[in-house]
Write an enzyme that holds these catalytic residues in place. Structure first.
Site, PDB file in Angstrom:
ATOM      1  N   LYS A   1       5.535 -14.306   2.225  1.00  0.00           N
ATOM      2  CA  LYS A   1       5.264 -15.180   1.075  1.00  0.00           C
ATOM      3  C   LYS A   1       6.587 -15.322   0.337  1.00  0.00           C
ATOM      4  O   LYS A   1       6.695 -15.069  -0.862  1.00  0.00           O
ATOM      5  CB  LYS A   1       4.159 -14.542   0.212  1.00  0.00           C
ATOM      6  CG  LYS A   1       3.646 -15.401  -0.912  1.00  0.00           C
ATOM      7  CD  LYS A   1       2.962 -16.665  -0.457  1.00  0.00           C
ATOM      8  CE  LYS A   1       2.667 -17.549  -1.664  1.00  0.00           C
ATOM      9  NZ  LYS A   1       2.341 -18.934  -1.299  1.00  0.00           N
TER      10      LYS A   1
ATOM     11  N   ASP B   1      -9.026  -9.442   9.110  1.00  0.00           N
ATOM     12  CA  ASP B   1     -10.468  -9.584   8.888  1.00  0.00           C
ATOM     13  C   ASP B   1     -10.891 -11.019   9.190  1.00  0.00           C
ATOM     14  O   ASP B   1     -11.929 -11.272   9.808  1.00  0.00           O
ATOM     15  CB  ASP B   1     -10.841  -9.237   7.441  1.00  0.00           C
ATOM     16  CG  ASP B   1     -11.285  -7.783   7.290  1.00  0.00           C
ATOM     17  OD1 ASP B   1     -10.838  -6.950   8.098  1.00  0.00           O
ATOM     18  OD2 ASP B   1     -12.073  -7.477   6.375  1.00  0.00           O
TER      19      ASP B   1
ATOM     20  N   TYR C   1       0.828  -1.207   0.000  1.00  0.00           N
ATOM     21  CA  TYR C   1       0.000   0.000   0.000  1.00  0.00           C
ATOM     22  C   TYR C   1       0.866   1.262   0.000  1.00  0.00           C
ATOM     23  O   TYR C   1       0.444   2.324   0.452  1.00  0.00           O
ATOM     24  CB  TYR C   1      -0.925   0.026   1.223  1.00  0.00           C
ATOM     25  CG  TYR C   1      -1.918  -1.116   1.322  1.00  0.00           C
ATOM     26  CD1 TYR C   1      -2.086  -2.045   0.309  1.00  0.00           C
ATOM     27  CD2 TYR C   1      -2.706  -1.265   2.451  1.00  0.00           C
ATOM     28  CE1 TYR C   1      -2.987  -3.097   0.414  1.00  0.00           C
ATOM     29  CE2 TYR C   1      -3.626  -2.306   2.571  1.00  0.00           C
ATOM     30  CZ  TYR C   1      -3.749  -3.228   1.547  1.00  0.00           C
ATOM     31  OH  TYR C   1      -4.651  -4.256   1.658  1.00  0.00           O
TER      32      TYR C   1
ATOM     33  N   ASP D   1      -3.770  -7.093   6.601  1.00  0.00           N
ATOM     34  CA  ASP D   1      -5.115  -6.546   6.365  1.00  0.00           C
ATOM     35  C   ASP D   1      -6.096  -7.717   6.202  1.00  0.00           C
ATOM     36  O   ASP D   1      -7.162  -7.772   6.828  1.00  0.00           O
ATOM     37  CB  ASP D   1      -5.051  -5.697   5.079  1.00  0.00           C
ATOM     38  CG  ASP D   1      -6.318  -4.900   4.837  1.00  0.00           C
ATOM     39  OD1 ASP D   1      -7.193  -4.885   5.721  1.00  0.00           O
ATOM     40  OD2 ASP D   1      -6.434  -4.292   3.757  1.00  0.00           O
TER      41      ASP D   1
ATOM     42  N   ASP E   1      -0.470 -18.072   2.980  1.00  0.00           N
ATOM     43  CA  ASP E   1      -1.557 -18.998   2.630  1.00  0.00           C
ATOM     44  C   ASP E   1      -1.694 -20.080   3.703  1.00  0.00           C
ATOM     45  O   ASP E   1      -2.801 -20.416   4.143  1.00  0.00           O
ATOM     46  CB  ASP E   1      -1.355 -19.598   1.229  1.00  0.00           C
ATOM     47  CG  ASP E   1       0.083 -19.990   0.934  1.00  0.00           C
ATOM     48  OD1 ASP E   1       0.986 -19.636   1.728  1.00  0.00           O
ATOM     49  OD2 ASP E   1       0.328 -20.663  -0.085  1.00  0.00           O
TER      50      ASP E   1
END
Ligand code: ATP
Length: 357
Positions: free
Chosen positions: A189, A250, A138, A246, A222
């Site tokens: 990752k 959630d 971001y 982020d 993942d």
């Protein structure tokens, strides 16, 4: 303990409903503790302001906020204004302008609530997710070329600086050290993303040497989603990039019962600038104006803000009142109840008076 200057920016969607409720419980705390005072200034920024003025906040908005002790923020996003305009024009402008590089997201199952995970008891899920909040995916780097042509291209470049990675990993180790289990999971990752993510792994290994008391493990993002669902007890503190955290947070909020209860703090740990506190949920267009928004996320957010202000006793008191109310089964529809925002707010105000000082 003292008087604190708070900038309230309720902004969009259900933001005004939940921040209004949050300020009501904070006022109740003030009545109970004569030594505690909040000097609250409201800023009417957000999508309505954008419709009137063409900007989400004034050009000198950051200057107006600079002198405050904390910012209490609602939600940003509007059906009729593009998301990237609302987000970058207000929330990210404040986070990046004030170098609030550490986004802290505690998640646990509050008393009386149940996880959608079948075998997950309240004590099994007690996490803090630390999100890098100033760069990464971001960072805003990239662009569009060949606009409108079939060969149009858009790039979104993830930026990882050694200084940026090191400061968030160090902050995450300190957070892990402050918790009873002293355990940190570093999420990346780095199998598929060979540059920035490998830098994360290297920096994490180097910083770990300064925290020999903290147990550390690594997980690919993942695999982390699977671990959160299958082995929630194996997790305590987590650090991840802006995008990864982020998404994971959630999921974490949903696993703890509802996105409506989860809080977050955008911190400038150096305290050069004010930090910003907000529930993690968004505008929630589907329930705006219905009076059923869950205010618990905004209340728990206020607890984090009080702790940041050094008001630890009042923070403890408010958290105890919230837990008393969830345990008593006073819940909004997102948690399977029938209570309205005002019912939950009134119940927390009542409970505050009953919590021993
Ligand atoms: P963002 O992208 O800004 O995070 P979003 O559109 O992905 O926002 P939300 O606005 O948070 O997501 O809403 C997701 C769902 O959760 C909606 O169905 C919404 O009604 C519900 N929800 C979010 N916050 C609350 C809340 N405080 N109380 C009740 N339901 C909520």
């Amino acid at each position: 303990m003292g008087s604190h200057r708070i900038a309230a920016i309720p902004a969009d969607g259900i933001g005004p409903e939940v921040i209004g409720a949050g300020l009501e419980v904070l006022r109740a705390l003030e009545r109970l503790d004569p030594g505690f005072h909040l000097d609250v200034t409201h800023f009417p920024w957000g999508s309505d302001y954008y419709r009137a003025h063409g900007v989400m906040m004034p050009e000198d908005g950051l200057d107006a906020l600079r002198g405050f002790d904390a910012i209490y923020f609602g939600a940003v996003g509007d059906k009729n204004v593009p998301d990237h305009v609302t987000l970058w024009g207000l929330r990210l402008a404040i986070c990046q302008g004030f170098d609030q590089f550490a986004n802290v997201r505690p998640t646990r199952i509050l008393p009386g609530l149940t996880s959608p995970l079948r075998d997950c008891a309240p004590g099994d899920l007690d996490w803090v997710i630390v999100r890098e909040n100033s760069e990464g995916e971001y960072a805003g780097m990239g662009g569009r070329a060949h606009r409108g042509h079939p060969i149009e291209v858009g790039t979104e470049v993830a930026v990882f600086t050694r200084a940026g990675v090191e400061r968030i990993i160090r902050f995450a180790f300190e957070t892990a050290r402050s918790r009873p289990r002293e355990h940190l999971t570093v999420v990346t990752k780095s199998n598929a993303q060979r540059h920035g993510m490998v830098l994360w792994d290297e920096v994490a290994a180097a910083v770990a040497r300064d925290f020999p008391d903290v147990a550390v493990d690594r997980e690919l993002v993942d695999a982390m989603t699977v671990r959160m669902v299958n082995k929630p007890r194996s997790i305590d503190t987590v650090v991840a990039t802006n995008l990864h955290a982020d998404i994971l947070s959630d999921l974490a909020a949903a696993l703890a019962g509802s996105i409506g209860i989860a809080p977050t703090a955008n911190l400038d740990p150096s305290r050069r600038y004010p930090s910003m506190f907000e529930p993690i949920h968004g505008s929630a267009f589907d329930i705006v104006g219905k009076g059923i928004a869950n205010p618990v996320g905004a209340f728990w957010t206020a607890v984090m803000m009080l702790d940041h202000l050094g008001e630890h006793e009042n923070a403890r008191r408010l958290m105890a009142a919230i837990e008393h109310v969830t345990a008593a089964g006073i819940r909004t529809p997102d948690l399977g109840g029938t209570a309205r925002t005002t019912d939950v707010t009134a119940a927390v105000v009542d409970a505050l008076a009953a919590v021993p000082a």
